[in-house]
Design an enzyme around this catalytic site. Structure first.
Site, mmCIF file in Angstrom:
data_model
loop_
_atom_site.group_PDB
_atom_site.id
_atom_site.type_symbol
_atom_site.label_atom_id
_atom_site.label_comp_id
_atom_site.label_asym_id
_atom_site.label_seq_id
_atom_site.Cartn_x
_atom_site.Cartn_y
_atom_site.Cartn_z
ATOM 1 C CE LYS A 1 -0.282 0.298 5.138
ATOM 2 N NZ LYS A 1 -1.093 0.507 6.168
ATOM 3 C CE1 TYR B 1 -2.442 0.368 -2.416
ATOM 4 C CE2 TYR B 1 -3.072 2.583 -2.495
ATOM 5 C CZ TYR B 1 -3.262 1.242 -1.889
ATOM 6 O OH TYR B 1 -4.123 1.008 -0.928
ATOM 7 C CE1 TYR C 1 -11.739 -1.125 2.893
ATOM 8 C CE2 TYR C 1 -9.455 -1.363 3.061
ATOM 9 C CZ TYR C 1 -10.837 -1.749 3.074
ATOM 10 O OH TYR C 1 -10.800 -3.143 3.248
#
Ligand code: NAD
Ligand code: UD1
Length: 344
Positions: free
Chosen positions: A88, A152, A179
């Site tokens: 991440k 990413y 998210y």
């Protein structure tokens, strides 16, 4: 009756909190993790907090089908999967894109193939608000064009697309949760975020400054087009995010297949870096020394969710305040100055 759930990456920051919420809801868990960015201690503490040991651990890599076979066979048929395992760090994804494509996309592909093989086609996937790129329309709704600007986010969007294709091809039930910025910790202070080395993210850096582990916070940019010039994000308490997963899974398990859902998971409130620093100082009575420095390359001025679809579809909304995010994050930092590692 509880379900049997496979959680990849369950020892990580969001995964560990989600495991606890799932155990509390009566589910039985199999956690698959290679502990690349986490510590087995997190799972011990999750079981301790839950007061029951309904969690089995398979240590290994999600890209390996034999490891997945082991996870699927470990306790009996799996009803659903929550897929957190992945990488991440944006900067790292720019420096080493192949690793990101391998772990994030290939890992998800190998997982989906194993799910087909074991007859389990219900999946919740960890996506990210960074798939929106540099938007200029707020709040962000799920229909907005995605335009990821780094590997990413590109890998996360590619997985979303792969899962959509699977739903078109067969009896899958999938939720892609985008998210926003998860922060805070379980209120017990027993589990929390444990970044290795110097934290990239605002919250862990700030709590380490508060603890005296780092001298000053650098605030990246004060010339953004926002109310005080600092960047705006939609911070969400990790327990709210964890609860969103149980609600999503319960929802999916009741849906007829095929079913695909893409949902923003945020509060809908945008806070600047200075709002967060002031909120932390008010919640804890501490002072955060800071410097205003240059913008961080790759940062966008603002990300802020429209959380309405999650509310309509799932009946879920984030409930916890900035004060709780700060209080709980600080309790974790104070009780665990070196995270899950023992202080030297
Ligand atoms: P984390 O690094 O704390 O957790 C990820 C977990 O996956 C770790 O336990 C790690 O050891 C494990 N893992 C990594 N590669 C693996 C592999 N090849 N095989 C098996 N396990 C592996 O991260 P997190 O903050 O808990 O994030 C969880 C997921 O949510 C990630 O997919 C991340 O991209 C996504 N996400 C996170 C954020 C955030 O701000 N934290 C925001 C949006 C999306
Ligand atoms: C970053 C990632 C994002 C990832 C998320 C969680 C980038 C560009 N984005 O999001 O893809 O999903 O982390 O891992 O890296 N800030 C400071 N000082 C600091 C740290 C941050 O001022 O020491 C500011 C940032 O400029 C930003 C805000 O705080 O305005 C939030 O930053 P951060 O916590 O790193 O999250 P994101 O950048 O939103």
């Amino acid at each position: 009756m509880g379900s049997r759930i496979l959680i990849t990456g369950g020892a990580g920051f969001i995964g560990s909190h989600t495991c606890l919420v799932l155990l509390d809801a009566g589910h039985e868990l199999v956690v698959l993790d290679n502990f690349d960015n986490s510590n087995p201690e997190a799972l011990k503490r999750v079981e301790e907090l839950a007061g029951r040991g309904a969690l089995s651990v398979v240590e290994g890599d999600v890209r390996q089908s034999d490891v997945l076979d082991q996870a699927f066979r470990c306790k009996g048929p799996i009803d659903g999967v929550i897929h957190f395992a992945g990488l991440k760090a944006v900067g790292e994804s720019v420096a080493d894109p192949l690793r990101y494509w391998d772990v994030n996309l290939n890992g998800s592909r190998v997982l989906a193939a194993a799910m087909e093989q074991h007859g389990c086609r219900t999946l919740v996937f960890s996506s990210t608000s960074t798939v929106y790129g540099e938007p200029d329309q707020f709040p962000l709704t799920e229909e907005l064009t995605t335009a990821p600007v780094h590997p990413y986010a590109q890998t996360k969007l590619a997985v979303e697309q792969m899962l959509q294709a699977l739903c078109r091809s067969g009896a899958w039930r999938v939720a892609c949760l985008r998210y926003f910025n998860p922060v805070g910790a379980h209120p017990s202070g027993r589990i929390g975020e444990d970044p290795l080395g110097i934290p990239n993210n605002l919250f862990p850096f700030m709590t380490q400054v508060a603890a005296g582990r780092r001298e000053r916070l650098q605030i990246f940019g004060n010339d953004y087009p926002t109310h005080d010039g600092t960047g705006i994000r939609d911070y969400i308490h990790v327990m709210d995010l964890a609860e969103a997963h149980t609600v999503t899974l319960d929802h999916l398990l009741k849906q007829p297949a095929p079913s695909i859902l893409t949902l923003n998971i945020g509060t809908g409130t945008g806070l600047s870096v200075l709002d967060v620093v002031n909120g932390f100082e008010a919640a804890t009575g501490l002072t955060i020394p800071y410097d205003l420095v240059e913008r961080r390359p790759g940062d966008v001025p603002r990300l802020q969710a429209c959380p309405e679809r999650a509310k309509t579809v799932l009946g879920w909304t984030a409930r916890r305040s900035l004060e709780e995010m700060c209080r709980d994050g600080w309790a974790w930092q104070q009780a665990n100055p070196m995270g899950y590692r023992k202080p030297a």
